[in-house]
Design a protein around this motif. Structure first.
Motif, PDB file in Angstrom:
ATOM      1  N   HIS A  83       0.312   4.673  -1.307  1.00 17.40           N
ATOM      2  CA  HIS A  83       0.208   6.041  -0.817  1.00 17.40           C
ATOM      3  C   HIS A  83       1.472   6.839  -1.146  1.00 17.40           C
ATOM      4  O   HIS A  83       2.595   6.350  -0.984  1.00 17.40           O
ATOM      5  CB  HIS A  83       0.001   6.046   0.703  1.00 17.40           C
ATOM      6  N   ARG A 106      -5.104  -0.277  -7.791  1.00 19.75           N
ATOM      7  CA  ARG A 106      -3.725  -0.447  -7.302  1.00 19.75           C
ATOM      8  C   ARG A 106      -3.043  -1.675  -7.906  1.00 19.75           C
ATOM      9  O   ARG A 106      -1.877  -1.628  -8.302  1.00 19.75           O
ATOM     10  CB  ARG A 106      -3.750  -0.551  -5.779  1.00 19.75           C
ATOM     11  N   SER A 144      -5.418   4.569  -3.330  1.00 19.32           N
ATOM     12  CA  SER A 144      -4.333   5.111  -2.518  1.00 19.32           C
ATOM     13  C   SER A 144      -4.542   6.592  -2.204  1.00 19.32           C
ATOM     14  O   SER A 144      -5.298   7.284  -2.877  1.00 19.32           O
ATOM     15  CB  SER A 144      -2.999   4.899  -3.233  1.00 19.32           C
ATOM     16  N   VAL A 145      -3.841   7.045  -1.166  1.00 23.65           N
ATOM     17  CA  VAL A 145      -3.939   8.437  -0.713  1.00 23.65           C
ATOM     18  C   VAL A 145      -2.704   9.203  -1.186  1.00 23.65           C
ATOM     19  O   VAL A 145      -1.576   8.721  -1.054  1.00 23.65           O
ATOM     20  CB  VAL A 145      -4.031   8.505   0.831  1.00 23.65           C
ATOM     21  N   TYR A 146      -2.935  10.405  -1.693  1.00 27.00           N
ATOM     22  CA  TYR A 146      -1.857  11.283  -2.141  1.00 27.00           C
ATOM     23  C   TYR A 146      -2.029  12.624  -1.440  1.00 27.00           C
ATOM     24  O   TYR A 146      -3.128  13.183  -1.402  1.00 27.00           O
ATOM     25  CB  TYR A 146      -1.873  11.419  -3.664  1.00 27.00           C
ATOM     26  N   THR A 147      -0.940  13.118  -0.880  1.00 26.80           N
ATOM     27  CA  THR A 147      -1.042  14.357  -0.111  1.00 26.80           C
ATOM     28  C   THR A 147       0.283  15.102  -0.084  1.00 26.80           C
ATOM     29  O   THR A 147       1.352  14.482  -0.055  1.00 26.80           O
ATOM     30  CB  THR A 147      -1.484  14.062   1.339  1.00 26.80           C
ATOM     31  N   ASN A 199       0.803  -1.232   0.000  1.00 24.04           N
ATOM     32  CA  ASN A 199       0.000   0.000   0.000  1.00 24.04           C
ATOM     33  C   ASN A 199       0.830   1.274   0.000  1.00 24.04           C
ATOM     34  O   ASN A 199       0.268   2.363   0.061  1.00 24.04           O
ATOM     35  CB  ASN A 199      -0.910   0.033   1.241  1.00 24.04           C
ATOM     36  N   TYR A 200       2.161   1.145  -0.023  1.00 18.89           N
ATOM     37  CA  TYR A 200       3.019   2.322   0.096  1.00 18.89           C
ATOM     38  C   TYR A 200       3.856   2.554  -1.164  1.00 18.89           C
ATOM     39  O   TYR A 200       4.539   1.651  -1.635  1.00 18.89           O
ATOM     40  CB  TYR A 200       3.970   2.175   1.294  1.00 18.89           C
ATOM     41  N   ILE A 248       3.059  10.367   0.100  1.00 18.43           N
ATOM     42  CA  ILE A 248       2.855  11.335   1.175  1.00 18.43           C
ATOM     43  C   ILE A 248       3.991  12.353   1.198  1.00 18.43           C
ATOM     44  O   ILE A 248       5.173  11.994   1.180  1.00 18.43           O
ATOM     45  CB  ILE A 248       2.780  10.593   2.532  1.00 18.43           C
ATOM     46  N   ASN A 256      -5.844  15.143   2.276  1.00 15.58           N
ATOM     47  CA  ASN A 256      -5.624  13.813   1.700  1.00 15.58           C
ATOM     48  C   ASN A 256      -6.558  13.620   0.509  1.00 15.58           C
ATOM     49  O   ASN A 256      -7.743  13.941   0.598  1.00 15.58           O
ATOM     50  CB  ASN A 256      -5.907  12.718   2.730  1.00 15.58           C
ATOM     51  N   SER A 275       6.579   7.594   1.679  1.00 15.03           N
ATOM     52  CA  SER A 275       5.859   8.290   2.751  1.00 15.03           C
ATOM     53  C   SER A 275       6.524   9.572   3.241  1.00 15.03           C
ATOM     54  O   SER A 275       6.129  10.118   4.266  1.00 15.03           O
ATOM     55  CB  SER A 275       5.667   7.334   3.941  1.00 15.03           C
ATOM     56  N   ARG A 310      -7.723  10.703  -2.337  1.00 16.68           N
ATOM     57  CA  ARG A 310      -7.662   9.362  -2.935  1.00 16.68           C
ATOM     58  C   ARG A 310      -7.438   9.504  -4.444  1.00 16.68           C
ATOM     59  O   ARG A 310      -7.861  10.479  -5.060  1.00 16.68           O
ATOM     60  CB  ARG A 310      -8.974   8.616  -2.693  1.00 16.68           C
TER      61      ARG A 310
END
Length: 249
Positions: A104, A182, A125-128, A60-61, A106, A164, A64, A166
């Motif tokens: 993700h 993904r 996934s989360v992008y921030t 999931n990464y 990050i 955050n 980060s 998605r």
């Protein structure tokens, strides 16, 4: 290459895959991850047969961003994000780089991916760009590359709000990247890599150099401005409190 945090393999003739897999630190910019990435891109530079690089993460990464230790060092004046230029490795690489951001992305980890020539995101996934959550202004070239790649309005929103997003939401917002489930990101990246690798290496290098020349020129100026902003924003007591509190979560 002897580094458990980053693996390097020739997937096919002319195609290299660099996988970040520092499971202990969840692909934050640990010393092991940073050193592994630098070594991998040195190996790519030294080989005159490679034509395209796939940069990806594990599970999931994707990546980060900064470690608590790294951020506190900057807060205390013991370092700057410019001490090691890991964020622009893809930009400086002479052959095309595909950021297969399956997981993700990050902070600086997401920014590093945006410096690639191609970007593929994961729907779940989360992008921030979460720099401002910690109370300091963005670094690592984020203030330039995020609006450039994401579009100015969305890029400014991401930087100022530190929210955050998605992949599915970014898809609805019309970002100009492939956004896939993904599980399909890496296979799509390989398919694209094969398409790129059909071209002569000298032509790929020449065209990439032309396409990113202005980004390379602008980046040093922007990074200097970001360091100056850090001098104003990074050393506040509140920043340390936020770093400790957010990493505790």
């Amino acid at each position: 290459m002897k580094n458990s945090a980053v693996t390097f393999k020739e997937v096919e003739s002319c195609i290299v895959q660099v996988t970040m897999q520092d499971r202990v630190h969840k692909n934050t910019f640990s010393k092991e991850l940073v050193q592994g990435l630098i070594e991998a891109f040195q190996m790519i530079k030294a080989n005159s047969t490679y034509k395209v690089v796939i940069l990806t993460g594990y599970d999931n990464y994707f990546c980060s961003g900064g470690t608590q230790e790294g951020l506190l060092a900057i807060h205390e004046g013991r370092g700057k994000f410019t001490d090691v230029n890991v964020y622009a490795l893809a930009l400086e690489c002479e052959i095309p780089v595909i950021a297969a951001m399956q997981g993700h992305g990050i902070g600086g980890g997401f920014v590093m991916g945006l410096f690639a020539d191609f970007v593929i995101l994961g729907r779940e996934s989360v992008y921030t760009t979460n720099f401002m959550k910690f109370g300091f202004t963005p670094g690592m070239g984020a203030t330039y590359i995020v609006p450039k790649k994401m579009g100015f309005s969305l890029g400014e929103e991401m930087l100022l709000s530190a929210g955050n997003y998605r992949g599915a939401e970014l898809e609805k917002r019309g970002v100009p990247f492939k956004i896939l489930p993904r599980k399909d990101v890496l296979s799509s990246a390989l398919q694209l890599a094969r398409q790129v690798a059909e071209k002569p290496r000298v032509s790929l290098i020449t065209l990439k150099n032309h396409m990113v020349e202005s980004i390379r020129e602008q980046l040093s100026k922007v990074v200097s401005q970001e360091v100056a902003m850090h001098e104003k924003t990074f050393h506040e007591p509140e920043v340390k409190e936020r770093i400790v509190k957010l990493f505790r979560k």
